[in-house]
Design a protein around this motif. Structure first.
Motif, short mmCIF file in Angstrom:
data_model
loop_
_atom_site.label_atom_id
_atom_site.label_comp_id
_atom_site.label_asym_id
_atom_site.label_seq_id
_atom_site.Cartn_x
_atom_site.Cartn_y
_atom_site.Cartn_z
N GLU A 1 6.24 -10.02 1.70
CA GLU A 1 5.50 -9.77 0.50
C GLU A 1 4.16 -8.99 0.87
OE1 GLU A 1 5.34 -13.25 -2.07
OE2 GLU A 1 7.46 -13.27 -2.34
N GLU A 2 3.63 -9.79 1.81
CA GLU A 2 2.24 -8.92 2.31
C GLU A 2 2.71 -7.61 3.00
OE1 GLU A 2 -0.69 -9.74 1.78
OE2 GLU A 2 -0.24 -11.83 0.90
N ILE A 3 3.70 -7.38 3.72
CA ILE A 3 3.92 -6.11 4.02
C ILE A 3 4.37 -5.20 3.02
CG2 ILE A 3 5.83 -4.75 5.53
CD1 ILE A 3 5.92 -7.41 7.46
N GLU A 4 5.08 -5.62 1.93
CA GLU A 4 5.44 -4.84 0.91
C GLU A 4 4.24 -4.48 0.15
OE1 GLU A 4 7.90 -6.03 -2.86
OE2 GLU A 4 9.00 -6.52 -1.16
N ARG A 5 3.16 -5.11 0.19
CA ARG A 5 1.78 -4.91 -0.49
C ARG A 5 1.12 -3.80 0.07
NH1 ARG A 5 -1.84 -5.92 -3.94
NH2 ARG A 5 -3.89 -6.01 -3.16
N GLU A 6 1.22 -3.82 1.67
CA GLU A 6 0.32 -3.02 2.61
C GLU A 6 1.18 -1.63 2.37
OE1 GLU A 6 -2.24 -3.71 4.21
OE2 GLU A 6 -2.64 -2.59 5.57
N ASP A 7 2.50 -1.70 2.31
CA ASP A 7 3.17 -0.40 2.04
C ASP A 7 2.94 0.31 0.75
OD1 ASP A 7 5.20 1.37 3.05
OD2 ASP A 7 6.43 0.70 1.50
N LYS A 8 2.57 -0.49 -0.32
CA LYS A 8 2.23 -0.11 -1.85
C LYS A 8 1.09 0.77 -1.65
CE LYS A 8 2.86 -1.47 -6.51
NZ LYS A 8 2.71 -0.10 -6.71
N ILE A 9 -0.03 0.02 -1.05
CA ILE A 9 -1.08 0.46 -0.83
C ILE A 9 -1.17 1.97 -0.23
CG2 ILE A 9 -3.67 0.20 -0.21
CD1 ILE A 9 -3.12 -2.99 -0.33
N ILE A 10 -0.72 1.98 1.02
CA ILE A 10 -0.68 3.19 1.84
C ILE A 10 0.16 4.32 0.95
CG2 ILE A 10 0.57 4.13 3.75
CD1 ILE A 10 0.01 1.23 5.25
N ASN A 11 1.11 3.82 0.31
CA ASN A 11 1.99 5.08 -0.41
C ASN A 11 1.04 5.61 -1.54
OD1 ASN A 11 4.29 5.15 0.78
ND2 ASN A 11 5.25 3.43 -0.29
N ASP A 12 0.43 4.60 -2.32
CA ASP A 12 -0.60 5.03 -3.38
C ASP A 12 -1.64 5.89 -2.91
OD1 ASP A 12 0.96 4.02 -5.19
OD2 ASP A 12 -0.47 2.24 -5.81
N LEU A 13 -2.33 5.40 -1.88
CA LEU A 13 -3.54 6.02 -0.91
C LEU A 13 -3.05 7.61 -0.69
CD1 LEU A 13 -5.36 3.51 1.17
CD2 LEU A 13 -6.17 5.05 -0.56
N LEU A 14 -1.65 7.83 -0.05
CA LEU A 14 -1.21 8.95 0.33
C LEU A 14 -1.12 9.98 -0.61
CD1 LEU A 14 1.31 8.03 3.22
CD2 LEU A 14 -0.83 9.15 3.47
N SER A 15 -0.44 9.30 -1.93
CA SER A 15 -0.44 10.22 -3.13
C SER A 15 -1.67 10.62 -3.60
CB SER A 15 0.02 9.10 -4.47
OG SER A 15 1.37 8.78 -4.02
N LEU A 16 -2.64 9.84 -3.55
CA LEU A 16 -4.02 10.21 -4.19
C LEU A 16 -4.71 11.27 -3.21
CD1 LEU A 16 -5.90 9.07 -6.24
CD2 LEU A 16 -7.03 7.86 -4.56
N VAL A 17 -4.57 11.05 -1.94
CA VAL A 17 -5.23 12.07 -0.91
C VAL A 17 -4.40 13.36 -1.03
CG1 VAL A 17 -5.54 12.64 1.49
CG2 VAL A 17 -5.85 10.43 0.61
N GLY B 1 -0.56 -5.14 -7.99
CA GLY B 1 -1.26 -3.78 -8.30
C GLY B 1 -2.18 -3.40 -7.25
N THR B 2 -2.25 -2.09 -7.01
CA THR B 2 -3.33 -1.65 -6.11
C THR B 2 -4.54 -1.29 -6.59
OG1 THR B 2 -2.39 0.70 -5.94
CG2 THR B 2 -1.37 -0.62 -4.57
N GLY B 3 -4.78 -0.94 -7.71
CA GLY B 3 -5.97 -0.13 -8.59
C GLY B 3 -5.95 1.12 -8.31
N LEU B 4 -4.75 1.99 -8.05
CA LEU B 4 -4.93 3.23 -7.77
C LEU B 4 -4.15 4.09 -8.51
CD1 LEU B 4 -4.64 3.26 -3.75
CD2 LEU B 4 -6.42 3.90 -5.28
N GLY B 5 -3.24 3.38 -9.24
CA GLY B 5 -2.26 3.98 -10.20
C GLY B 5 -2.84 4.83 -11.43
N LEU B 6 -3.96 4.43 -11.94
CA LEU B 6 -4.46 5.10 -13.07
C LEU B 6 -5.59 6.34 -12.55
CD1 LEU B 6 -5.52 2.37 -15.78
CD2 LEU B 6 -3.69 4.33 -16.05
N ALA B 7 -5.98 6.07 -11.25
CA ALA B 7 -6.81 7.26 -10.69
C ALA B 7 -5.91 8.16 -10.42
CB ALA B 7 -7.36 6.48 -9.35
#
Ligand code: ADP
Length: 261
Positions: free
Chosen positions: A81-97, A220-226
């Motif tokens: 689950e922690e790996i999944e979470r990390e993966d989600k954050i990285i994916n969201d960050l990549l989308s944002l960048v 959540g990652t807190g990045l979705g709405l950004a």
């Protein structure tokens, strides 16, 4: 002589003006730099949290002898689950960048917005059904518009995902599409937990979450709405939120039918 004085005055005024402009610019740069530093600090923190958990989990498992298989499985489940979470954050960050980088170069073409929305809802249907949440799509007219389909889809996906995530079991999500001669309008309404008044102005900020522990539970990652706001603003559009705590939330998106470069 007179000319010298005049020249002197003039240079003085100019120097003062330049120095004022310079100070103003420095102020702006400082704000930019502060927010960048804050962003980097936030990213580091968010990325480190799951890593810390993973390390603790792995180490405590290694420290035991003859681990019972049930315990082993429980640890591995947590680790996964922690790996999944990390993966989600990285994916969201990549989308944002990616979104920031390509701000000047949207891949705009004529898109059928009805189809675009229907595809999104079809993809999210199983997640909603798992919690007995009814998803309804209402189109007041067929809409074709000049958009970047990938980025707009990402924005709307995030809104609908949230509408499901922050909902109650057995609740509903209502997505509607409308247009006038200039804009099209997408509304995502839900029967969920709502957003406190004081949080409304912050929810579009990167990494902001209303209730950290609760949001963490929900994943959540807190990045979705950004990400969503970035995508909408890149289309010269606007995004707004209306919410009543304990009753539900509505996000409205307004985007020009024809892209304004
Ligand atoms: P997250 O990954 O945490 O969902 P978002 O940027 O998508 O991050 O949303 C920021 C926060 O806004 C969420 O953590 C949640 O607290 C709140 N929020 C977003 N959408 C909704 C909604 N439809 N209903 C209630 N709260 C919401």
């Amino acid at each position: 002589g007179y000319d010298d004085n005049y020249l002197h005055e003039n240079t003085y005024t100019e120097t003062r003006l330049i120095s004022e402009a310079f100070n103003k610019m420095l102020g702006r740069l400082k704000i930019l730099d502060d927010s960048r530093q804050e962003f980097v600090a936030n990213v580091s923190h968010e990325l480190k949290t799951p890593i810390t958990s993973m390390k603790v989990l792995a180490d405590s498992l290694l420290a035991q002898e003859n681990v019972p298989v049930e315990l082993y499985q429980e640890f591995m489940q947590d680790l996964s689950e922690e790996i999944e979470r990390e993966d989600k954050i990285i994916n969201d960050l990549l989308s944002l960048v990616k979104m920031d980088k390509t701000a000047a170069s949207l891949q705009v073409k004529q898109e059928n917005i009805n189809d675009l929305l229907e595809k999104i809802l079809k993809r999210l249907q199983p997640i909603a059904a798992a919690r007995n949440i009814e998803v309804v799509f209402e189109s007041f007219r067929p809409v074709n518009a000049e958009v970047d389909g990938v980025k707009l889809s990402l924005a709307i996906t995030n809104l609908v995902e949230n509408a499901v995530k922050y909902n109650i079991d057995g609740g509903w999500v209502h997505v509607s599409l409308n247009a006038d001669h200039k804009f099209f309008y997408i509304e995502v309404a839900d029967s969920g937990i709502g957003i406190p008044e004081e949080s409304k102005e912050h929810i579009f900020e990167r990494f902001y979450r209303v209730d950290k522990s609760h949001s963490r539970e929900i994943g959540g990652t807190g990045l979705g709405l950004a990400i969503a706001r970035n995508a909408v603003v890149m289309h010269r559009g606007a995004i707004k939120v209306y919410s009543q705590l304990g009753e539900g939330t509505t996000f409205t998106v307004r985007i020009p039918l024809n892209y304004i470069a």
